[in-house]
Write a protein that holds these residues in place. Structure first.
Motif, PDB file in Angstrom:
ATOM      1  N   ASN A  48       0.865  -1.176   0.000  1.00  0.00           N
ATOM      2  CA  ASN A  48       0.000   0.000   0.000  1.00  0.00           C
ATOM      3  C   ASN A  48       0.903   1.228   0.000  1.00  0.00           C
ATOM      4  O   ASN A  48       1.434   1.637   1.043  1.00  0.00           O
ATOM      5  CB  ASN A  48      -0.916   0.001   1.229  1.00  0.00           C
ATOM      6  N   LYS A  49       1.109   1.797  -1.177  1.00  0.00           N
ATOM      7  CA  LYS A  49       2.070   2.896  -1.308  1.00  0.00           C
ATOM      8  C   LYS A  49       1.691   4.108  -0.460  1.00  0.00           C
ATOM      9  O   LYS A  49       2.542   4.739   0.161  1.00  0.00           O
ATOM     10  CB  LYS A  49       2.212   3.295  -2.770  1.00  0.00           C
ATOM     11  N   TRP A  50       0.383   4.422  -0.437  1.00  0.00           N
ATOM     12  CA  TRP A  50      -0.037   5.598   0.324  1.00  0.00           C
ATOM     13  C   TRP A  50       0.186   5.410   1.820  1.00  0.00           C
ATOM     14  O   TRP A  50       0.571   6.343   2.536  1.00  0.00           O
ATOM     15  CB  TRP A  50      -1.510   5.906   0.042  1.00  0.00           C
ATOM     16  N   LEU A  51      -0.044   4.204   2.278  1.00  0.00           N
ATOM     17  CA  LEU A  51       0.193   3.923   3.689  1.00  0.00           C
ATOM     18  C   LEU A  51       1.680   4.003   4.016  1.00  0.00           C
ATOM     19  O   LEU A  51       2.082   4.569   5.048  1.00  0.00           O
ATOM     20  CB  LEU A  51      -0.360   2.536   4.043  1.00  0.00           C
ATOM     21  N   GLU A  52       2.520   3.464   3.137  1.00  0.00           N
ATOM     22  CA  GLU A  52       3.960   3.508   3.352  1.00  0.00           C
ATOM     23  C   GLU A  52       4.488   4.943   3.314  1.00  0.00           C
ATOM     24  O   GLU A  52       5.364   5.323   4.099  1.00  0.00           O
ATOM     25  CB  GLU A  52       4.657   2.647   2.302  1.00  0.00           C
ATOM     26  N   ILE A  53       3.941   5.745   2.389  1.00  0.00           N
ATOM     27  CA  ILE A  53       4.345   7.155   2.321  1.00  0.00           C
ATOM     28  C   ILE A  53       3.926   7.886   3.594  1.00  0.00           C
ATOM     29  O   ILE A  53       4.693   8.695   4.147  1.00  0.00           O
ATOM     30  CB  ILE A  53       3.712   7.828   1.082  1.00  0.00           C
ATOM     31  N   THR A  54       2.736   7.554   4.080  1.00  0.00           N
ATOM     32  CA  THR A  54       2.223   8.227   5.288  1.00  0.00           C
ATOM     33  C   THR A  54       3.116   7.951   6.490  1.00  0.00           C
ATOM     34  O   THR A  54       3.509   8.869   7.212  1.00  0.00           O
ATOM     35  CB  THR A  54       0.788   7.763   5.579  1.00  0.00           C
ATOM     36  N   TRP A  55       3.431   6.674   6.743  1.00  0.00           N
ATOM     37  CA  TRP A  55       4.211   6.396   7.946  1.00  0.00           C
ATOM     38  C   TRP A  55       5.700   6.731   7.773  1.00  0.00           C
ATOM     39  O   TRP A  55       6.483   6.586   8.694  1.00  0.00           O
ATOM     40  CB  TRP A  55       4.004   4.966   8.432  1.00  0.00           C
ATOM     41  N   THR A  56       6.076   7.164   6.575  1.00  0.00           N
ATOM     42  CA  THR A  56       7.426   7.712   6.383  1.00  0.00           C
ATOM     43  C   THR A  56       7.434   9.222   6.608  1.00  0.00           C
ATOM     44  O   THR A  56       8.335   9.759   7.258  1.00  0.00           O
ATOM     45  CB  THR A  56       7.937   7.404   4.967  1.00  0.00           C
TER      46      THR A  56
END
Length: 232
Positions: free
Chosen positions: A78-86
Motif C-alpha cells: 500500500n504505497k499511500w500507507l507507506e508514504i504516510t508512515w514515512t
C-alpha cells in the motif's frame, strides 16, 4: 516482604525529591521547560495513536470461529500507507527540531553577546567546582562557598571551571545542566525572575563525596543583593 521493600524504596525516593525540574523561575528555565512539554506532547500523541490502532486491529483481526483455522492471504503493498508512515515521523521530528534549534541559538547568543545577546548588561559570576564544594566570586571580589546569591530580574553570566575533575553545574529551577571542565572555561547565562531559594547541585559523579556537591541559590531584590555583596 517484597511489598514492604518496594514501599521502602518508593518512600525513600520520594522524600529525596526536593529539586523540581518543571518549575521554571528564570527565562532560560522557561525555554527549556517549554521544549520538554513540546517533546512530551509529541510523544503522548504518538503513544495514543499507536495504542488506539493496536486495540482496533487486535479486535478486528482476532481469531474467532472457523477463521482461526484459516491462513490469511498475504497483504499487497500500500504505497499511500507507506508514504504516510514515512512522512509523519519526519514532520514530527521537524516540529520538535525547529524550536529546539531556535532555543539553542538564542541561549548561545545570550552567553556570547552575538545576535542581540545581553552579555554587556550581564553581571559576571566566576564559578569554580572542586571536590567537594562550589566557590562563587562576584565582580567586587567577594567570595562565597556553596551559597550563590543573585539579584532578581538581572541577567547573570557564569564563567565556570574546575580545579580537579569534571563537574556539572545545575540549578533545575533556573537553568539546564552545563559541564564544568578542568583547564577550560564554560559559560552559562540566565535571568532569575522570582525571588526565593533554589537548590543547585553537581549532576556529574565526581568522587566518593559527590553528594556534598550541593549549594543553595538565593534570589533577592536588587537592594538586598547590593547590601549582601558589600558585607564583609
Amino acid at each position: 516482604m517484597n511489598k514492604r521493600v518496594l514501599s521502602f524504596f518508593v518512600i525513600a525516593f520520594l522524600t529525596g525529591c526536593q529539586m523540581r525540574v518543571l518549575n521554571p523561575k528564570s527565562d532560560t528555565a522557561d525555554t527549556l521547560t517549554n521544549l520538554i512539554y513540546l517533546s512530551f506532547g509529541i510523544m503522548m500523541l504518538v503513544l495514543i495513536i499507536v495504542f488506539v490502532l493496536f486495540v482496533y486491529f487486535l479486535r478486528k483481526f482476532r481469531e474467532k470461529g472457523e477463521a482461526k483455522f484459516n491462513i490469511p492471504p498475504d497483504e499487497k503493498e500500500n504505497k499511500w500507507l507507506e508514504i504516510t508512515w514515512t512522512i509523519v515521523p519526519v514532520l514530527l521530528l521537524a516540529i520538535l527540531a525547529v524550536p529546539t534549534v531556535k532555543a539553542t541559538y538564542d541561549l548561545t547568543s545570550k552567553v556570547s553577546g552575538s545576535a542581540g545577546g545581553s552579555k554587556g548588561d550581564a553581571m559576571i559570576v566566576e564559578v569554580v567546582g572542586q571536590q567537594y564544594n562550589w566557590k562563587f566570586t562576584y565582580e567586587n571580589g567577594k567570595e562565597s562557598y556553596d551559597e550563590l546569591v543573585l539579584p532578581v530580574d538581572q541577567e547573570v553570566q557564569f564563567r565556570l571551571t574546575s580545579n580537579d575533575v569534571i563537574h556539572s553545574f545545575w540549578i533545575p529551577n533556573l537553568s539546564g545542566k552545563i559541564d564544568v571542565l578542568p583547564g577550560k572555561v564554560t559559560k552559562l547565562s540566565f535571568k532569575p525572575r522570582v525571588e526565593g531559594a533554589y537548590q543547585g547541585k553537581c549532576a556529574e559523579f565526581c568522587g566518593a563525596e559527590h553528594t556534598l556537591m550541593r549549594f543553595e541559590t538565593k534570589v533577592m531584590s536588587q537592594e538586598s543583593f547590593e547590601n549582601w555583596v558589600q558585607e564583609e
